[in-house]
Design a protein around this motif. Structure first.
Motif, PDB file in Angstrom:
ATOM      1  N   SER A  29       0.836  -1.206   0.000  1.00  0.00           N
ATOM      2  CA  SER A  29       0.000   0.000   0.000  1.00  0.00           C
ATOM      3  C   SER A  29       0.864   1.247   0.000  1.00  0.00           C
ATOM      4  N   GLN A  30       1.865   1.258   0.881  1.00  0.00           N
ATOM      5  CA  GLN A  30       2.738   2.425   0.982  1.00  0.00           C
ATOM      6  C   GLN A  30       3.530   2.641  -0.303  1.00  0.00           C
ATOM      7  N   LEU A  40       1.121   4.239  -2.820  1.00  0.00           N
ATOM      8  CA  LEU A  40       0.813   5.627  -2.498  1.00  0.00           C
ATOM      9  C   LEU A  40       2.014   6.551  -2.687  1.00  0.00           C
ATOM     10  N   THR A  64       2.869  10.972  -3.856  1.00  0.00           N
ATOM     11  CA  THR A  64       3.196  11.849  -2.727  1.00  0.00           C
ATOM     12  C   THR A  64       3.282  13.307  -3.150  1.00  0.00           C
ATOM     13  N   ASN A  69      -0.112  14.736  -4.389  1.00  0.00           N
ATOM     14  CA  ASN A  69      -1.034  14.957  -3.278  1.00  0.00           C
ATOM     15  C   ASN A  69      -0.626  16.168  -2.443  1.00  0.00           C
ATOM     16  N   GLN A  80      -3.888   8.252   6.110  1.00  0.00           N
ATOM     17  CA  GLN A  80      -2.719   7.411   5.900  1.00  0.00           C
ATOM     18  C   GLN A  80      -3.076   5.942   6.075  1.00  0.00           C
TER      19      GLN A  80
END
Length: 207
Positions: free
Chosen positions: A100-101, A104, A108, A111, A126
């Protein structure tokens, strides 16, 4: 045509919506407070059960090795999605926190700019750091049922699919759609010879 002040950008997360409702949140945004005649639509696109998740992955793996035959396989896939399968124990899974990290992290910078320019410094929720916060889901490897269970489940779904096909034939006409029967037999042979015999007998009953 219109300025930035006319645009409302919001983070689409259920917990941040007014009364956790997309419709109520939208009505509040456009200053409509009295809307008793607007009903919430039924929930659509529900998440797959653990049974559906694992069986679809197994089915797709077999189909990928077995080649095209798009229509019959598409119909079986739809049959699996419509099956509740709650009576067959299978735990849901989700991707790991690390995956997941990693996903995402690609967004970064984008966003950050969105947060600064449109969201007054707000940011997206988060991904939790601990597995206990993931709703009880575990990874694919941790929850995958034994292969013989997947084979039996797929056989059961194929038989149910053939039942549907038989009922759709007018006046008990024989199932003469060769591409369907050939595709089903090729699929059955690909994952289990014993179960293949069960499926073959069902096809013969329809013929």
């Amino acid at each position: 045509m219109f300025g930035k002040e006319k645009i409302s950008i919001k983070i689409f997360e259920k917990e941040r919506l007014h009364e956790q409702s997309l419709i109520k949140d939208y009505l509040k945004e456009i200053d409509i407070s009295e809307a008793t005649n607007i009903a919430e639509p039924p929930k659509a696109n529900s998440a797959l059960t653990g049974y559906q998740q694992h069986l679809l992955l197994f089915f797709n793996e077999i189909v990928k090795k077995n080649g095209p035959r798009q229509q019959p396989y598409k119909e079986i896939r739809e049959k699996i999605i419509k099956t509740n399968g709650q009576e067959y124990l299978a735990t849901k899974f989700q991707i790991s926190n690390a995956e997941s990290q990693q996903f995402l992290s690609h967004f970064t910078e984008m966003n950050r700019i969105l947060s600064e320019n449109w969201l007054n410094g707000q940011s997206f929720s988060q991904v939790p750091d601990d597995q206990s916060a993931t709703g009880g889901y575990r990874t694919i490897t941790e929850t995958k049922p034994p292969r013989d269970e997947l084979e039996d489940s797929l056989t059961r779904e194929i038989i149910a699919y053939l039942d549907i096909k038989e009922r759709s034939l007018p006046e008990k006409r024989q199932l003469t759609i060769t591409d369907v029967t050939d595709a089903i037999m090729d699929l059955a042979i690909a994952f289990n010879a014993d179960n293949c015999e069960t499926i073959r007998k069902r096809i013969l009953q329809i013929h």
